[in-house]
Write an enzyme that holds these catalytic residues in place. Structure first.
Site: not given
Length: 332
Positions: A159-161, A241, A270, A289, A291
């Protein structure tokens, strides 16, 4: 005089968002003051009687909570992902779910690639080596890592990432494999990535980057079988995730040399307990976490989350709705 709508915020946001909320004179604000997420009872008390909730990925929100608080009209998530919210339950109850898409794409891709480079070139091990006072001289065999240039990278989730990760990989002259729900062989015109299926990508890649959303199809998609398909020299990067990867299987794969290393922005559970084996492993990098954790991006996310909540409780259409049918039904 009519009562002001109330927005509950489950953690203090960056100033860009908090100032928007504070300056909205027609809205009452309720903010959880703790550094840690509210537990279920605390969350229930926080959102009692409110009209909107600005939630974080650490806040699980399901039908039970919504049933106890029928005044809630909008759940504005401070994230692009919304796996912490039961969207089906919210939709059934006419509650809008909003998120913060787009603004964190490039920042997340930056961190994904930073993890990849750090793991490949053993940067964290090098820092710890120096800090421990072990650096005596230059050595031709010290902390030898892996080259990125001309290596093969598999991007699972295009996708976009994923596309932004591919652009960064292209700058390193990497061969790029893209894994999506449609594995039909073809070449992406923008990035030069070659589409393929997951098993083929795992077998051929030197680096595997996970950039998928968490859902029923992706939960546990990287387990012992998948790790066993990877090269023994391969490195796994997870900036998606935590539950996308079977944690126990990853521990065993790293411990037994099934793969060379891993770099994780997200984990399952997490956060990881301080004594978790992944944290102690030299061939595993774990960061908390982060990013999307740049000043500019988190500020944009805060403004978007605040805007979504404010507009919704005012009766206006929020800019970023996940379950658009709810809004359409309200207009009918």
């Amino acid at each position: 005089m009519s009562k002001k709508p109330i927005i509950a915020v489950t953690r203090v946001l960056p100033d860009a968002g908090m100032s928007m909320l504070a300056e909205a004179a027609d809205i009452e604000l309720r903010v959880w003051p703790g550094d840690l997420p509210p537990n279920p009872d605390e969350l229930a008390a926080l959102v009692a009687g409110v009209d909107g909730v600005i939630a974080l990925v650490t806040d699980p929100i399901g039908g039970d909570l919504l049933d106890r608080n029928p005044s809630i009209r909008v759940l504005s998530n401070f994230a692009v992902g919304y796996d912490n919210i039961d969207v089906v339950a919210a939709t059934e109850r006419g509650v809008l779910v909003c998120n913060t898409p787009g603004v964190l794409t490039e920042t997340t891709a930056d961190l994904t690639f930073a993890l990849l480079v750090s793991a490949a070139r053993r940067v964290v091990e090098g820092v710890e080596y120096v800090r421990a006072g072990k650096w005596q001289t230059w050595s031709p065999t010290l902390l030898l890592g892996q080259d990125l240039h001309d290596a093969t990278i598999a991007i699972v989730g295009f996708g976009r990432i994923g596309r932004e990760v591919a652009k960064r990989a292209a700058g390193f002259s990497m061969r790029i494999l893209a894994v999506t729900s449609d594995p039909t062989p073809r070449t992406d015109s923008e990035t030069g990535a070659m589409y393929t299926d997951l098993d083929t990508a795992l077998k051929e890649a030197d680096f595997v980057c996970l950039n998928v959303a968490l859902n029923d199809d992706t939960r546990g998609m990287i387990g012992a079988r998948e790790l066993g398909l990877m090269k023994r020299s391969a490195i796994l990067v997870n900036a998606a995730r935590g539950p996308v990867v079977d944690t126990r299987a990853l521990v065993e794969a790293l411990r037994n040399g099934v793969i060379a290393g891993a770099a994780l922005d997200v984990t399952d559970p997490e956060p990881l307990p301080a004594d978790h084996p992944l944290i102690a492993m030299e061939n595993c990098i774990v960061v908390p976490h982060i990013a999307s954790g740049s000043v500019a991006t988190r500020s944009k996310m805060a403004r978007m989350a605040a805007t979504n909540a404010i507009e919704a409780v005012r009766g206006n259409r929020p800019p970023h709705i996940v379950n658009g049918d709810v809004w359409q039904n309200r207009r009918q």
